[in-house]
Structures are given as C-alpha cells and as structure tokens.
Design a protein around this motif. Structure first.
Motif, mmCIF file in Angstrom:
data_model
loop_
_atom_site.group_PDB
_atom_site.id
_atom_site.type_symbol
_atom_site.label_atom_id
_atom_site.label_comp_id
_atom_site.label_asym_id
_atom_site.label_seq_id
_atom_site.Cartn_x
_atom_site.Cartn_y
_atom_site.Cartn_z
ATOM 1 N N ASP A 1 -7.801 7.071 -5.190
ATOM 2 C CA ASP A 1 -7.665 6.269 -6.427
ATOM 3 C C ASP A 1 -8.179 4.976 -6.075
ATOM 4 N N SER B 1 -0.378 9.898 -3.309
ATOM 5 C CA SER B 1 -1.712 10.398 -2.421
ATOM 6 C C SER B 1 -1.388 9.776 -1.048
ATOM 7 N N ARG B 2 -2.145 10.472 0.034
ATOM 8 C CA ARG B 2 -1.564 10.389 1.297
ATOM 9 C C ARG B 2 -2.351 9.299 2.090
ATOM 10 N N ALA B 3 -1.705 8.670 2.965
ATOM 11 C CA ALA B 3 -2.360 7.473 3.564
ATOM 12 C C ALA B 3 -3.705 7.835 4.239
ATOM 13 N N ASN C 1 -5.604 2.418 -4.496
ATOM 14 C CA ASN C 1 -5.495 2.610 -2.756
ATOM 15 C C ASN C 1 -6.698 2.288 -2.488
ATOM 16 N N GLU D 1 0.840 -1.051 -0.104
ATOM 17 C CA GLU D 1 0.035 0.003 -0.121
ATOM 18 C C GLU D 1 0.875 1.181 -0.083
ATOM 19 N N ARG D 2 1.794 1.185 0.577
ATOM 20 C CA ARG D 2 2.764 2.182 0.779
ATOM 21 C C ARG D 2 3.363 2.845 -0.585
ATOM 22 N N ARG E 1 -6.588 8.103 2.745
ATOM 23 C CA ARG E 1 -7.383 8.631 1.502
ATOM 24 C C ARG E 1 -7.369 7.746 0.345
ATOM 25 N N THR F 1 1.023 6.684 -6.783
ATOM 26 C CA THR F 1 -0.221 7.627 -7.069
ATOM 27 C C THR F 1 0.013 9.221 -6.473
ATOM 28 N N GLY G 1 -6.303 -0.431 0.309
ATOM 29 C CA GLY G 1 -6.216 0.006 1.579
ATOM 30 C C GLY G 1 -7.478 -1.063 2.668
ATOM 31 N N ARG H 1 0.889 4.065 -3.104
ATOM 32 C CA ARG H 1 0.419 5.440 -2.455
ATOM 33 C C ARG H 1 1.761 6.429 -3.126
#
Lengths: 330, 488
Positions: free
Chosen positions: A265, A258-260, A268, A249-250, A262, A256, A272, A253
C-alpha cells in the motif's frame, strides 16, 4: 468507517497532541528564563526559540512589536490569532470531537470538553500571571487523561488507529520543530557551542519532551550530540521521532491489514521507508551543522505521508486545499 | 435542618399539578412533597448546581458559534420533577395511539387515493395549499406504508386539568435527548426518590427507535446500513443527533458523506462505498435533495428522492408529512380520526378558529385582544401574536396580515396552562408547563412513558420555548401501584 469520521479522528488527536506540546515547551521556556534572567539577551533569545519552534513567528510579529515573556506566554496560550495556541488547538479538537461524539467514548468527549472549558476559564482569569506552572501542568494532565481514555475506553478499531496515527504524526512533527528551534539558538552562538554553557538549554529541551530523566538513565552526561540522538533516534523513548514513526506505521498496517515488511500500500511504502531510515540511521553521520537541512527534509517527507493518508482514506482530492478540519503541516 | 416552607407556596388561580389545595398533594405526589418538605433550601440549591455542572460537562449547551469568546449556556434544568400518575398516562397513551394511527392513514390517503377529499371531509384546496404538502410525493408509497415514524405531540392542560393537543409535530421533532439526559441526571441526584416513586424507565427509547427504523429497511440486499442524517455541528439540535446515533450504534452522516451510485444510496467509507437502506433524517423535506426540491441545498444528497421513489431507501419521517401538521389541517384532525377509525377523539384539540372561513375570521378580528394567533405553517413559537399582551399596533399588523392571507392564520383562546412547583431563587414557585411525549410507529405504535416537560421560568409567562426563557424538567410517569403497597 466514514471517510469524514476517519479524517476528523485523525485531526482531533493531532490538535490535542499539539496543544500539549505547546504547553510543554512554553512551560520549559518559563523555567529556563529564570536561570537566564541574569543576561537579558539570553532570556530574549530563549523566548525567540519558543516562537520559532511553534512555527508562528509571522503571526507573532504581526501582533506584537517586541519579544517579552508575558507576551509570548499569552500568545502561545490564549491568542486566537495564533493558529497553534493552546486555546485554538483545544477549541478545534473539541469541535472535531463534537462531530464524532457518537464514535468516541463519551468519557473522551467529556474530558476534552472539560479541558477546553478549563483553558477558556484560565484565559479570562489571568492564570498566566497568577499561576503559570500550575496552568501548564493542568493542560498536560488534561491531555494525558484524554489520551489515556482513548487508550482504555475506546475499542482499538479502525477509528482508534486513525486517531493514534494522527497523534504520532503530530508528535514526530512537533519533536523535529522543538529540536530545530533549540539547536538553532544554541548553534547561533559559536562561543557557546559544545561547551558546558549549553547545559541549561539542553536540560530545558529534554524536560520539555519529558525526556530528562530517561536520558540521564541512559547517557548521564549531557552532550549536544547525545541529546539529539536520544530525541531523534532512540527506539525505547516514546516521544522520539523514531518511536513515533514506528507506532504510526503499526497503526497504518492495522488499518490496511498488511503485514510488517510488505509495501503493498502506498501509505505503508512511504511511511515504512521513512521509519526504517530513522531505525537504522547512524547518528555519527549527522553533523550538527547539517541538522536543519536534515529536519526540514524529514518534515517534507512526513508531509508527504500525511498527504497520502488523506487522499487514500479521507477522500481529499488533489484539487482540494485543506478541508475545514484539516491544516497542512507548515 | 428545616425543609422548604411549603406553607407559603401559592397555587394561585391555576391548575397546580402537584397540589390539589393548599399543602395537600395530589395522587402520586406525596413522596415528592415529603422530600421537598425535608430538603433544606441549601440542599436544593446544591442539587441544582450539581445538575447544571453535569449538563455543562456533557456539553449539552446552546451553540453560540461565531463569538470566539462567547460563553456557552446550558438549557436550564429544574430539579423538581413533574409527576404524571398512571391514571393520567393511560388516557394520554390511548389518545396518542389513536391520533397518530389516524394521521398515518390520512397521509397515505392524501398521497394515494384521496378518498377523504372525494368524500368531502377535507377540502382539496386546503391540502394543496398547506406549506408541508409535496406534490412530488403523490403516488409514492413509503416502505411498509409508514409516514410518521417519530412524532413529538405537544400537549397542554387547562385550568381544569384537561389535556389538549396543541401541535402534532410530524416532521422531525427534537428534544427526546433531553428526556433521556434529564432522567439520567435525576437518577444520579435523587436515586432513592426515583426508586420509591416507582417511575417508569425511559432508557429503552434508543432500542425502540432503532427497531422502528430497521422495520422499514427495504428488501433485497444484505444488511444495508441505517444512518442518522444531520445538518452538522452548527445545528442547534446537533447534540441530540450525535447522542441518538451513539445510543443506537448507527452512523451519524452529513449530506457530503452520502452519494447516489447505480440507483442506490451509499456512503463514502475508508474502504469504499457502502449501501444505505434507512435514513433517519433530521433535516427538512425541502433540503433532502437539490435535484428534487431546493436547488441551493448544501445539506442534502442529489438523487436521493429518486432512490426513495423506487423503494430502495426508507426516509424517516417520510417526505411530505408536514401537510398533516399544518395548523389549519389540525382543525380537521378530530374529523380525520372519525373518518378513518370511526371513533371519537380521546384527546381533544384546543378550540381553534381557522381564518380562511369568513365567519370564523370575523370573530377572530373582533376578538384579537383575547386570542392567540398563529401562522399555519410555523412551529416553535415563531410567527405568533399573544393577543392579550400585545400592543394595539401589533394587533393591527396581525389584523392586516390575516386579511391579506386568511389561509395562513388560525387563532385560539389563551389556555391558562397548568403549573408545577419550580425552584426559583431558592424557593418553590408555580410555573407554567407543557408536555411533549414521543411516539414511535413501526410494526406497532409505541409511546415513551415520559416526555419533555418544558417550563416557562419567568413569572407569569406562558412561553416555554428555550429561546424565550424556557427550561425543562424531568417527567415522571408512575407505574400502576400494586395493591400490596399503599399508593405513594
């Protein structure tokens, strides 16, 4: 970066990870069979578990009429009819690496090329008869070296993250298969279930994941429930499914941007959701009898994540089957 | 330990590039010969094995795809270098600059005003019947007017040591990666010798190539990408494609990565489509675009040629350059040089008979047993007859082919190629060589100081092609010796 290159890096790492996992659990199968040799039935069933965990039961039985140590070892190591033999995986990884040589560090290519040549040589030198443990150890060292070079010689850029995402998806998938294979053999014999007789098999399972020592430090006593908890849900052990999903996942992210927390996408969002289920799962809610269904569902969802990554970033279309370099999760 | 016994080395009836006469080294070779005479045969064999292991680890191997269990072979490499002193190199450099400048002008003229045809120097029929002539390119001016960005001219030396141009190779010559890798191996194996001999470095090639390619970037957009277009991993030169892309830090693309959108060439990336300005292509002209050329091409990009015609992408080398390395047009190159530059050629052609000419054809047919016959539009040793070694039947087959299609054949006397000492079964023996220097044309013309030396490893053989027992050597071009030091 080019979609094709991202696709290739993702699969390159998956194949390397797969080769290593095969080496791990075949090696442990060999180790266990020594203790189980008193009862031929026990030895055979442990080799059956190995074939089952590989997901290649069909290919095995098409090519061999019986289950024996020699045959399983050779099938899992060198057989090109086996989509997941060590040789097949490393040969595919190498072809992928060859087509992205200019993207990865040259040290990575050389290490992988040498790993393939070593396995190819071993396949012609009867290495399984003469020095099986040494051979599997060489494979593991070679893949460790490759991943170490990936970590330390390649910039942690977009391509690097695609490779790591591939590695983590594969490791989580392999972990679920190895666990399922082992437990299905254990649980098939109710007389043994939850008794001390399970010990050697559970120790073998932990060893095949390099988890034995870390497990002992945390729980000391071997129990079927605890081992499961450790391999599936532990947040610190780097080969648990939970840890793999977290790192995957990291990476997605990072790709893309994008912040954890959120879900902006689709990748994610799906990833997530799956990762947090493992992060917050209460292991006591998982009865051993439900294990198979649980793991099968996990793999379905993981396959969905994999498919999302492929359509979103690699340009794989709905109407396409597998690309030349890809292979769907079985 | 005693070194290699040089007293048994036989120069034979050839031009030996290292020894002038028995055990007397030529200019610039003294240090090499000293090293050879001091190294034991075991040392040499060990160096040879180390070099081969390095090549295997690097994966610089012949493809034997299709054979699951097939073994991979490296392109044989010989550790004894071939040395060219500065005095020889100066001539080669001037000769190549002259030749390629003229050929670029010729291409611009053939696809432009055609004055060379109108002035009666080269017949129109010959140009239009050349295999590499593309009528679709008439009137198309490539960015900055450059046609041959990258050239690999094949040179040979005869029994007097005279250099000749054997082939021009103006399409997409390969082999430069071996030049760079061979040097990198030699620098690791024999660092002191390389240093003491004052060898000109070759590492600058990737930067020069990138500069050459970026020079022709079409104007009008912010930083369009430069890419290397490869047919893919099954191509025998794939190693070189990925090596060069890596060294230049540009994208290595396949046809399926590229797509024409809105009149521009773009590539498909993980974050959308990105414009491509320069394509260094390593696929043949006719595969570039299935809409313009071969309909069955899976390697190219539909619509690419249209984008090129509109000046929105540069292709290196430009489509259509093959007309100038046709082997019949080759016979006109000395006249082409005189026509455009008003100069005498510095590097001569090998004397060549063009069979379309009745008188020359008659001569060729009468002397087939002394000539080498070549197909006008082939390269790499394909479609050849080695007259002196061929059987009567083989010669009869070629005689018929020549009669049927005289335009397609030329013939040359067998050049007695120069030799260089080579390690064979632990001993030194003379083996025949050729030389392919690499020439880049951008803002100006640059010659890489070095080149691919191919060596025929089989005793007595003149065939240097890798498919037929050829190997390679590192080529050392020496710096001009400063007067303070004695020449080495």
């Amino acid at each position: 970066m080019l979609s094709r290159v991202a696709d290739t890096l993702y699969w390159l790492m998956r194949y390397v990870e797969r080769a290593e996992n095969v080496a791990r659990f075949v090696d442990v199968g060999l180790y266990l069979s020594v203790d189980l040799s008193g009862s031929p039935a026990g030895a055979t069933s442990s080799w059956e578990a190995v074939i089952k965990a590989s997901g290649e039961e069909k290919a095995y039985h098409e090519n061999y009429s019986s289950v024996s140590a020699d045959q399983v070892l050779s099938f899992m190591s060198f057989d090109r009819h086996n989509e997941n033999s060590i040789l097949t995986c490393l040969s595919r990884a190498r072809e992928n690496a060859r087509s992205v040589r200019e993207i990865i560090a040259s040290e990575m290519w050389e290490a992988l090329n040498r790993a393939y040549l070593m396995v190819h040589r071993a396949s012609q030198e009867n290495a399984l008869k003469l020095r099986p443990h040494a051979f599997f150890k060489e494979v593991k060292l070679a893949t460790h070296l490759f991943r170490g070079l990936h970590e330390d010689t390649m910039s942690h850029n977009e391509g690097w993250h695609f490779a790591r995402a591939g590695c983590m998806v594969e490791r989580a998938d392999q972990c679920s298969r190895i666990v399922e294979g082992h437990y299905s053999v254990l649980l098939a014999n109710p007389a043994h279930a939850l008794s001390d007789a399970m010990d050697p098999s559970l120790v073998g399972l932990l060893k095949s994941m390099s988890a034995y020592e870390m497990y002992r430090k945390k729980y000391r006593r071997i129990s079927a429930q605890r081992v499961l908890e450790f391999l599936l849900f532990d947040s610190e052990f780097p080969r648990s499914i939970h840890a793999c999903l977290y790192r995957c996942e990291r990476s997605m992210r990072a790709i893309t941007g994008s912040r954890a927390g959120r879900a902006d996408d689709i990748t994610n969002q799906r990833l997530g959701r799956l990762a947090s289920r493992f992060a917050y799962f209460d292991p006591s809610e998982l009865p051993l009898s439900d294990l198979e269904a649980f793991l099968v569902q996990f793999r379905d969802e993981l396959a969905e994540v994999d498919w999302t990554i492929r359509t979103r970033f690699f340009g794989t279309r709905q109407d396409e089957g597998d690309g030349a370099q890809s292979q769907v999760l079985q | 330990m005693a070194g290699v016994d040089l007293s048994v080395y036989d120069i034979g009836a050839f031009f030996d590039e290292t020894f002038e006469s028995h055990a007397h080294p030529r200019e610039g070779r003294a240090l090499l010969v000293k090293w050879l005479s001091e190294a034991s045969p075991q040392d040499l064999a060990a160096q040879q094995r180390t070099a081969e292991q390095m090549l295997l680890d690097l994966g610089i191997t012949f493809n034997v795809y299709g054979h699951a269990e097939g073994t991979e072979k490296i392109f044989p490499f010989d550790v004894v270098p071939r040395i060219l002193p500065a005095s020889d190199w100066v001539v080669i450099e001037r000769g190549l600059v002259q030749r390629i400048t003229a050929l670029n002008l010729f291409l611009g003229d053939v696809y432009g005003h055609q004055t060379i045809i109108k002035d009666g120097i080269v017949p129109r029929g010959l140009i239009e019947s050349a295999g590499g002539y593309l009528s679709a390119c008439a009137g198309v001016k490539p960015p900055k007017g450059v046609y041959c960005h990258v050239v690999g001219t094949d040179l040979v030396r005869d029994k007097n040591g005279q250099f000749y141009v054997l082939e021009d190779n103006l399409r997409s010559p390969s082999g430069v990666s071996y030049v760079l890798e061979n040097r990198s191996i030699m620098k690791r194996l024999l660092p002191h010798l390389v240093e003491a001999c004052r060898v000109m470095p070759v590492d600058g090639y990737p930067s020069k190539l990138l500069e050459t390619l970026q020079h022709v970037t079409p104007p009008g957009s912010t930083e369009p990408a430069t890419v290397l277009l490869t047919p893919g991993i099954y191509n025998s030169a794939y190693f070189e494609h990925s090596f060069l892309a890596q060294q230049m830090g540009i994208e290595l693309v396949e046809g399926r990565d590229l797509i024409v959108r809105g009149g521009y060439l773009t590539m498909r990336t993980t974050s959308g489509f990105r414009r491509v300005g320069v394509v260094y292509r390593r696929i043949d002209d006719t595969f570039l675009d299935p809409l313009a050329f071969r309909k069955d091409s899976m390697l190219g990009v539909p619509g690419l040629f249209e984008v090129y015609k509109n000046g929105r992408v540069a292709i290196a080398n430009a489509p259509g350059t093959g007309v100038a390395d046709d082997k019949v047009i080759y016979t006109y190159v000395p006249r082409i040089i005189e026509y455009y530059l008003g100069e005498k050629p510095i590097l001569p052609n090998v004397p060549t008979f063009a069979c379309f000419d009745d008188k020359e054809r008659a001569h060729v047919l009468k002397n087939l047993d002394q000539l080498v016959v070549k197909t006008a539009n082939e390269s790499g040793g394909y479609g050849m007859l080695m007259g002196p070694q061929a059987s009567d039947e083989e010669r009869a087959v070629f005689a018929k082919r020549i009669d049927d299609n005289p335009r397609d054949y030329i013939a040359q006397p067998l050049i007695s190629l120069s030799r260089v000492p080579t390690l064979v079964d632990g001993e030194l023996a003379g083996r025949h060589v050729d030389l392919r220097p690499y020439v880049l044309t951008g803002k100006e013309t640059y010659i890489l100081p070095g080149g691919l030396t191919r060596v025929a490893l089989r005793k007595g053989s003149y065939v240097v092609n890798s498919s037929q027992g050829g190997g390679s050597k590192d080529t050392w071009v020496l710096r001009n010796a400063p007067s303070a030091h004695p020449p080495c």
